[in-house]
Design an enzyme around this catalytic site. Structure first.
Site, PDB file in Angstrom:
ATOM      1  CG  ASN A   1      -6.437   1.578   5.299  1.00  0.00           C
ATOM      2  OD1 ASN A   1      -5.675   0.632   5.179  1.00  0.00           O
ATOM      3  ND2 ASN A   1      -7.300   1.917   4.360  1.00  0.00           N
TER       4      ASN A   1
ATOM      5  CG  ASP B   1      -7.255   0.188  -1.815  1.00  0.00           C
ATOM      6  OD1 ASP B   1      -6.808   1.057  -1.045  1.00  0.00           O
ATOM      7  OD2 ASP B   1      -7.175  -1.031  -1.562  1.00  0.00           O
TER       8      ASP B   1
ATOM      9  CG  ASN C   1      -8.328   2.825   0.970  1.00  0.00           C
ATOM     10  OD1 ASN C   1      -7.118   2.710   1.093  1.00  0.00           O
ATOM     11  ND2 ASN C   1      -9.152   1.796   1.127  1.00  0.00           N
TER      12      ASN C   1
ATOM     13  CD  GLU D   1      -3.119   0.917   0.408  1.00  0.00           C
ATOM     14  OE1 GLU D   1      -2.483   1.910  -0.010  1.00  0.00           O
ATOM     15  OE2 GLU D   1      -4.358   0.847   0.364  1.00  0.00           O
TER      16      GLU D   1
ATOM     17  NE  ARG E   1      -5.207  -2.223   9.206  1.00  0.00           N
ATOM     18  CZ  ARG E   1      -5.177  -1.753   7.969  1.00  0.00           C
ATOM     19  NH1 ARG E   1      -4.712  -0.532   7.734  1.00  0.00           N
ATOM     20  NH2 ARG E   1      -5.652  -2.466   6.966  1.00  0.00           N
TER      21      ARG E   1
END
Length: 292
Positions: A101, A198, A148, A16, A99
């Protein structure tokens, strides 16, 4: 359609957060579940180091003075030039079961940091925060599902944002002086048949490049929302993030994952978890650096 090529068979659990670092002249990207930051040399085509951490690493961004701003576990962490932790910035009110992201630096050096539930992925209990260069953090969006991709138009008046499970790219009116966002509205809506949106990046012409998780590709959109070309990640369905890298910002890099997530299997997929690159007819905007 353009086929991207594997440049590093990293076998990342959940690659990522790729970003070009003009400070180090390297591509920086993360393996979230592998709890690591990868560094890749564009000129040699070789990885040049792996920094490991004690928690999930949601994203990384270069700091103006060297080092990185990381989404580490449920917080933001600042590192020095060799990756050692210097400062931890708590996100106010963020549950320990969440968490970080994905996140991005705005044109004035602020970090927009997203989160998601680690205990119940997709639950609307996450947020988007703005972290200023002095370390002050404030929530700017709540009831987020999976925060995202984030990016800005070249004229700095629009911020684009993806909450994956809305199956949209949204846009906000953006004030570059204050960092305030308002006027959220849909920009592009997906039906889910070609994956879920994403990570993303915005090129110098204002086009959006959206990584489609489960869709084997990155999709380009015009500033008006028209669908343009696609960049395919052969043998790797979990396209997670993309950015422009190299000294001329003319190579599109794409991260992918290999562990089955959200029903997207990678069984029999030879390139799952690889880092990809493609030559496309576009260049990226200069990398924004965190001011802290």
């Amino acid at each position: 359609m353009i086929n991207a090529e594997v440049v590093h068979a990293a076998e990342a659990s959940l690659g990522e957060g790729c970003v070009w670092s003009p400070v180090e002249n390297l591509l920086i990207w993360v393996d979230i579940n592998g709890q690591a930051v990868h560094r890749f040399d564009h000129n040699t085509g070789q990885p040049v180091g792996l920094w490991r951490y004690p928690d999930t690493v949601g994203n990384a961004a270069p700091r103006a003075g060297g080092g990185l701003a990381l989404g580490l576990g449920p917080s933001v962490t600042l590192t020095d030039q060799v990756g050692a932790i210097e400062t931890v910035i708590e996100l106010p009110g963020e549950p320990e079961s969440n968490r970080t992201n994905d996140g991005a630096i705005d044109p004035r050096g602020r970090l927009f940091q997203g989160t998601m539930s680690n205990a119940e992925p997709g639950a609307p209990v996450a947020s988007l925060y703005r972290v200023d260069g002095d370390g002050a953090a404030r929530r700017v969006l709540s009831e987020v599902m999976i925060s995202n991709g984030i990016g800005w138009s070249p004229d700095q008046t629009t911020m684009y944002y993806i909450d994956t499970l809305t199956f949209r790219v949204d846009r906000f009116d953006y004030d570059p002086d204050s960092g305030e966002i308002e006027g959220r509205r849909p920009f592009v809506t997906f039906d889910g048949t070609a994956g879920a949106p994403d990570g993303m990046t915005v090129d110098a012409d204002g086009c959006l490049w959206v990584a489609m998780f489960g869709g084997y590709h990155v999709q380009r959109f015009s500033p008006d929302g028209d669908q343009l070309e696609a960049v395919i990640t052969p043998g790797s369905p979990q396209a997670t993030c993309c950015c422009f890298g190299g000294p001329d910002l003319d190579t599109l890099y794409i991260t992918t994952g290999r562990e089955p997530i959200a029903g997207v299997s990678t069984e029999g997929e030879p390139n799952a978890g690889a880092l990809f690159a493609a030559d496309v007819d576009a260049v990226g905007q200069p990398t924004n650096l965190f001011a802290g």
